[in-house]
Write a protein that holds these residues in place. Structure first.
Motif, short mmCIF file in Angstrom:
data_model
loop_
_atom_site.label_atom_id
_atom_site.label_comp_id
_atom_site.label_asym_id
_atom_site.label_seq_id
_atom_site.Cartn_x
_atom_site.Cartn_y
_atom_site.Cartn_z
N ALA A 268 0.82 -1.21 0.00
CA ALA A 268 0.00 0.00 0.00
C ALA A 268 0.86 1.26 0.00
O ALA A 268 0.36 2.36 -0.27
N ILE A 269 2.15 1.09 0.29
CA ILE A 269 3.06 2.25 0.25
C ILE A 269 3.11 2.85 -1.14
O ILE A 269 3.24 4.08 -1.30
N VAL A 270 2.98 2.03 -2.19
CA VAL A 270 3.07 2.52 -3.57
C VAL A 270 1.98 3.55 -3.88
O VAL A 270 2.28 4.67 -4.30
N PRO A 271 0.69 3.22 -3.69
CA PRO A 271 -0.33 4.25 -3.96
C PRO A 271 -0.23 5.46 -3.04
O PRO A 271 -0.55 6.58 -3.45
N ILE A 272 0.23 5.25 -1.80
CA ILE A 272 0.38 6.39 -0.89
C ILE A 272 1.47 7.33 -1.41
O ILE A 272 1.29 8.56 -1.42
N LEU A 273 2.59 6.77 -1.87
CA LEU A 273 3.65 7.60 -2.45
C LEU A 273 3.16 8.31 -3.71
O LEU A 273 3.49 9.48 -3.95
N CYS A 274 2.37 7.59 -4.52
CA CYS A 274 1.78 8.23 -5.70
C CYS A 274 0.88 9.39 -5.28
O CYS A 274 0.85 10.44 -5.95
N CYS B 151 -5.30 5.89 -1.46
CA CYS B 151 -5.50 5.43 -0.06
C CYS B 151 -5.24 3.94 0.05
O CYS B 151 -6.10 3.17 0.51
N GLY B 152 -4.08 3.50 -0.42
CA GLY B 152 -3.74 2.08 -0.33
C GLY B 152 -4.40 1.23 -1.38
O GLY B 152 -4.53 0.01 -1.20
N TYR B 153 -4.81 1.82 -2.48
CA TYR B 153 -5.53 1.10 -3.54
C TYR B 153 -4.53 0.32 -4.38
O TYR B 153 -3.73 0.90 -5.12
N ILE B 154 -4.55 -1.01 -4.28
CA ILE B 154 -3.55 -1.85 -4.92
C ILE B 154 -4.04 -2.22 -6.31
O ILE B 154 -4.66 -3.26 -6.52
N MET C 36 -1.50 9.77 -11.19
CA MET C 36 -0.37 10.66 -10.93
C MET C 36 0.22 11.18 -12.24
O MET C 36 0.50 12.39 -12.38
N PHE C 37 0.39 10.30 -13.23
CA PHE C 37 0.96 10.72 -14.51
C PHE C 37 0.02 11.66 -15.27
O PHE C 37 0.49 12.59 -15.93
N VAL C 38 -1.29 11.40 -15.20
CA VAL C 38 -2.25 12.28 -15.88
C VAL C 38 -2.18 13.69 -15.28
O VAL C 38 -2.16 14.69 -16.01
#
Length: 486
Positions: free
Chosen positions: A24-30, A69-72, A80-82
């Motif tokens: 979940a760290i990945v979407p939080i960082l995004c 919010c932790g969406y895997i 984020m890119f958009v």
């Protein structure tokens, strides 16, 4: 995919467990990166200090925030890119010279992360061809973006046949004349109330307040056609293709299930709406209006977030949109129940998983996986006689699915029907390309059916080809013999 696999490799390298909480760290960082980008966007579309704060509050309370919010899933990096592309585009419209270098990179990252973002291509071409650079350089910028996107896709292992497959899937979704009854709702036409309800539900989930601001601006103009400011024209060109795609498509899943894809298509429209309403909340003395807009936007977001913050309420929400009274496709009902089944089955809670497996099967009886899933639950609950017919039907309907054959073999083995189990394990091995667990159980079935020499030969082959598998068996059962005998 590269981001998720790279982060998983990082977790393994540092000895961290790969769980829902750690990844979940990945979407939080995004989300943190998206918040920083949103601040940049707010400064571009509402440069006054008071307006910037209100615009930022509205951007941070869009429904897309749920993704962070932790969406895997694949969509947090895409969102984020958009946002990054929109920010770079607004900077270029504002005359920033450095944006000429960043623009192709921002566009390539969008397309490489999700093909749906190709709807940004018209806006990209417009931005590339306008500016103070010489014409040849502007044309080069317009060409670099697509070339860079293709190169990045190839570098990440995506092949042209994958692109054609995605294009075929999209074209079938947009085909208003040839959709199977499995995925189309009764009396569901493109020009219909059902389709309008779905389309508006998607918008209201993602951008209710920007929509309100956009409507207010249209009403304020009283139908008068006025020249658009450059930044508004750019955002409109970025938004219109995505909105058109969302309006044209008849998605098999309802917006309440497929809101993540809808949010990506509608994100530029949300930024456009916030820009269009700038005259309202940026005026001197508009503090109360700004607080009201931010509060309404937060009020729309919080139920969307909180209904998924608690597992019980999240499951209840999902069950509600899958109920027999809900106007969803049979595919959506089957797929949703399958997702709930997988949630509980993955934890080993087959008692709770079983009703969802049954509902998925009842919704789509032509899917061999759903037959196998019902049987797998019954098998796991040691109800072998009940499980066998479902597993046999799953194998019959999906003869080339190795896991269906494997599960059927496991059930036959527990029922002491070793000759039949060995046959299914052998077929599973041939279809699946040979897997250690399949071959190991084939050896057990052969050993117990009176073929010890063949069984030992198979076990020796497994030990030679997959030494780690033999070690894992020993760790799981330290009292077992040295050889992997039953």
């Amino acid at each position: 995919g590269a981001i998720w696999l790279g982060f998983s490799a990082l977790l393994r390298a540092t000895g961290r467990p790969i769980t829902a909480n750690t990844v979940a760290i990945v979407p939080i960082l995004c989300g943190l990166a998206a918040a920083a980008i949103a601040w940049g966007i707010a400064r571009e579309i509402a440069p006054q200090k008071h307006g910037t704060k209100t615009a930022l509050a509205l951007l941070l309370t869009l429904g897309v925030t749920q993704l962070f919010c932790g969406y895997i899933e694949s969509y947090p990096p895409v969102a984020m890119f958009v946002l990054g592309f929109l920010w770079v585009g607004l900077r270029r419209v504002g005359g920033d010279s450095k944006s000429a270098l960043l623009l192709p990179i921002a566009f390539a990252l969008c397309v490489a992360s999700h093909f749906a973002t190709a709807t940004l291509a018209p806006a990209y071409v417009l931005l590339a061809l306008r500016g103070s650079e010489p014409r040849a350089r502007r044309v080069a910028i317009a060409a670099i973006g697509p070339v860079l996107a293709i190169g990045l896709l190839l570098l990440l292992g995506s092949k042209p046949q994958d692109w054609l497959h995605s294009l075929g899937t999209a074209s079938r979704g947009a085909d208003v004349t040839n959709l199977s009854t499995t995925v189309v709702k009764p009396a569901y036409d493109v020009v219909s109330l059902d389709h309008l309800v779905d389309f508006m539900n998607g918008i209201l989930l993602v951008l209710p307040i920007p929509l309100l601001l956009l409507v207010a601006q249209v009403v304020a103009r009283r139908g008068r056609i006025m020249a658009l400011a450059p930044d508004t024209a750019f955002l409109a060109l970025a938004a219109i293709p995505g909105v058109a795609l969302a309006a044209l498509f008849r998605f098999p899943l309802a917006p309440a299930q497929d809101w993540d894809l809808t949010s990506i298509l509608l994100l530029p429209l949300a930024v456009l709406g916030i820009r269009a309403g700038r005259a309202l909340y940026s005026e001197v003395g508009a503090k109360r209006l700004s607080v009201g807009l931010a509060t309404l936007s937060l009020g729309a977001l919080l139920p969307f977030l909180l209904v998924n913050a608690n597992e019980t309420s999240a499951i209840r929400r999902f069950e509600t949109i899958l109920s027999s009274e809900a106007n969803v496709t049979t595919f959506a009902r089957a797929y949703g129940n399958y997702a709930l089944w997988r949630n509980f089955s993955g934890r080993g809670d087959h008692e709770r998983a079983h009703p969802y497996a049954v509902r998925a099967l009842e919704s789509e009886k032509g899917n061999p996986r759903y037959w196998t899933n019902v049987g797998l639950d019954l098998y796991s609950m040691k109800r072998y006689d009940e499980a066998l017919p479902y597993l046999e039907e799953g194998a019959k309907r999906g003869p080339n699915i190795w896991v269906s054959r494997y599960d059927l073999g496991l059930c036959l083995k527990e029922m002491h029907r070793y000759e039949e189990a060995a046959r299914e394990f052998r077929i599973a091995s041939q279809i699946g390309g040979g897997r250690p667990e399949v071959l190991h159980n084939l050896g057990i079935a052969l050993y117990r059916s009176g073929h010890p020499d063949s069984a030992v030969a198979i076990w020796q082959d497994v030990a030679r080809r997959w030494p780690a598998y033999e070690s894992a068996l020993k760790r799981a059962n330290p009292t077992a013999p040295t050889a992997p005998l039953p």
